[in-house]
Design a protein around this motif. Structure first.
Motif, PDB file in Angstrom:
ATOM      1  N   ILE A 169     -88.324  -1.185 -16.002  1.00  0.00           N
ATOM      2  CA  ILE A 169     -88.188   0.254 -15.760  1.00  0.00           C
ATOM      3  C   ILE A 169     -88.628   1.047 -16.996  1.00  0.00           C
ATOM      4  N   GLY A 170     -88.233   0.583 -18.183  1.00  0.00           N
ATOM      5  CA  GLY A 170     -88.667   1.236 -19.423  1.00  0.00           C
ATOM      6  C   GLY A 170     -90.176   1.206 -19.588  1.00  0.00           C
ATOM      7  N   ALA A 171     -90.805   0.078 -19.249  1.00  0.00           N
ATOM      8  CA  ALA A 171     -92.263  -0.032 -19.361  1.00  0.00           C
ATOM      9  C   ALA A 171     -92.954   0.915 -18.387  1.00  0.00           C
ATOM     10  N   ILE A 175     -91.732   3.796 -17.327  1.00  0.00           N
ATOM     11  CA  ILE A 175     -91.570   5.156 -17.872  1.00  0.00           C
ATOM     12  C   ILE A 175     -92.556   5.400 -19.013  1.00  0.00           C
ATOM     13  N   VAL A 176     -92.681   4.427 -19.921  1.00  0.00           N
ATOM     14  CA  VAL A 176     -93.605   4.570 -21.052  1.00  0.00           C
ATOM     15  C   VAL A 176     -95.044   4.639 -20.551  1.00  0.00           C
ATOM     16  N   VAL A 201     -84.360  -3.981 -16.505  1.00  0.00           N
ATOM     17  CA  VAL A 201     -84.270  -2.739 -17.268  1.00  0.00           C
ATOM     18  C   VAL A 201     -85.521  -2.557 -18.122  1.00  0.00           C
ATOM     19  N   VAL A 202     -86.015  -3.647 -18.684  1.00  0.00           N
ATOM     20  CA  VAL A 202     -87.230  -3.585 -19.497  1.00  0.00           C
ATOM     21  C   VAL A 202     -88.419  -3.134 -18.651  1.00  0.00           C
TER      22      VAL A 202
END
Length: 100
Positions: A53-55, A57-58, A50-51
């Motif tokens: 995927i967040g990275a 997106i950012v 999940v981290v």
């Protein structure tokens, strides 16, 4: 020196949270019995996905080149952590199989 002090004063709550998370993590890992390390490691690997995927997106919304480079490093290191964790978990699970 002033920029460092300004950064600390502006992000004081976040710094307190990171320090608290470090102490909680050390206590949690120290109290986990040996038999539960493998399932805990597998869960941590799933959370790290999940981290990643967040990275991504950012990194996609970053405006500066420095932010994109940091995002790429975050994705790269996160991927290495996930892959390494699954390899270690697989190796540990092989140890519990009966030998033929």
């Amino acid at each position: 020196m002033d920029s460092i002090l300004n950064f600390i004063s502006e992000n004081q709550q976040m710094i307190y949270m990171v320090i608290l998370m470090i102490f909680v993590g050390i206590e949690l890992i120290g109290k986990v019995p040996t038999i539960l390390h493998t399932p805990l490691m597998s869960g941590a690997n799933a959370i790290h996905g999940v981290v990643i995927i967040g990275a991504i997106i950012v990194m996609g919304e970053a405006d500066t080149m420095g932010a994109k480079v940091l995002g790429f490093l975050a994705v790269l290191l996160g991927t290495l952590n996930v892959v390494g964790g699954f390899v270690v978990t697989d190796r540990m699970l092989q140890m519990f199989k009966k030998k033929k």
